[in-house]
Design an enzyme around this catalytic site. Sequence first.
Site, PDB file in Angstrom:
ATOM      1  N   CYS A   1      -3.036   5.020   5.854  1.00 37.56           N
ATOM      2  CA  CYS A   1      -4.490   4.928   5.933  1.00 37.56           C
ATOM      3  C   CYS A   1      -4.991   5.176   7.354  1.00 37.56           C
ATOM      4  O   CYS A   1      -4.205   5.202   8.311  1.00 37.56           O
ATOM      5  CB  CYS A   1      -4.935   3.550   5.463  1.00 37.56           C
TER       6      CYS A   1
ATOM      7  N   CYS B   1       0.825  -1.215   0.000  1.00 36.45           N
ATOM      8  CA  CYS B   1       0.000   0.000   0.000  1.00 36.45           C
ATOM      9  C   CYS B   1       0.858   1.263   0.000  1.00 36.45           C
ATOM     10  O   CYS B   1       0.350   2.351  -0.241  1.00 36.45           O
ATOM     11  CB  CYS B   1      -0.955   0.016   1.181  1.00 36.45           C
TER      12      CYS B   1
ATOM     13  N   ASP C   1       2.248   2.651   2.561  1.00 34.77           N
ATOM     14  CA  ASP C   1       2.138   3.419   3.798  1.00 34.77           C
ATOM     15  C   ASP C   1       3.413   3.294   4.637  1.00 34.77           C
ATOM     16  O   ASP C   1       4.074   2.255   4.634  1.00 34.77           O
ATOM     17  CB  ASP C   1       0.927   2.947   4.610  1.00 34.77           C
TER      18      ASP C   1
ATOM     19  N   CYS D   1      -2.478  -3.271   8.677  1.00 36.95           N
ATOM     20  CA  CYS D   1      -2.171  -1.916   9.147  1.00 36.95           C
ATOM     21  C   CYS D   1      -1.685  -1.969  10.592  1.00 36.95           C
ATOM     22  O   CYS D   1      -0.792  -1.207  10.979  1.00 36.95           O
ATOM     23  CB  CYS D   1      -3.403  -1.026   9.030  1.00 36.95           C
TER      24      CYS D   1
HETATM   25 FE1  FES Z   1      -1.566   0.497   4.209  1.00 43.79          FE
HETATM   26 FE2  FES Z   1      -3.416   0.463   6.035  1.00 43.79          FE
HETATM   27  S1  FES Z   1      -3.709   0.304   3.902  1.00 43.79           S
HETATM   28  S2  FES Z   1      -1.294   0.445   6.320  1.00 43.79           S
END
Ligand code: FES
Length: 125
Positions: free
Chosen positions: A61, A35, A37, A105
Amino acid sequence: MALYSEKVMDHFRNPRNVGVIDDANGIGEVGNAKCGDIMKMYLKINDDEVIEDVKFETFGCGSAIASSSMATELIKGKPISEAMQLTNAAVAEALDGLPDYKMHCSVLAEEAIKSALDDYESRKK
Ligand code: FES
């Protein structure tokens, strides 16, 4: 049932312990390649090996923000031996659950804390 628990929404809207600790003695940064992140964790650990302060920056997110916020609350004031045991499942449970596809996450929060604790250990040497 709502997708996200009240606690997730609360920690997403009012995240605790956001920011940077300038004189942190343990810093960890982890990312999720899928993702994109990123989570950065700052620890201030005292001579008794207790986490005096903890702050985080999360570029990610809502579940990642809520997870980091909850994780910092769970380890603040705790000895590092206890913080080392923190699992993503415990973070998710403290948030009254996360949807299955958002569990990764909370993994980021566990990894960020472990990475900051590793950094602390390596600085001691
Ligand atoms: Fe990447 Fe939540 S979607 S950490």
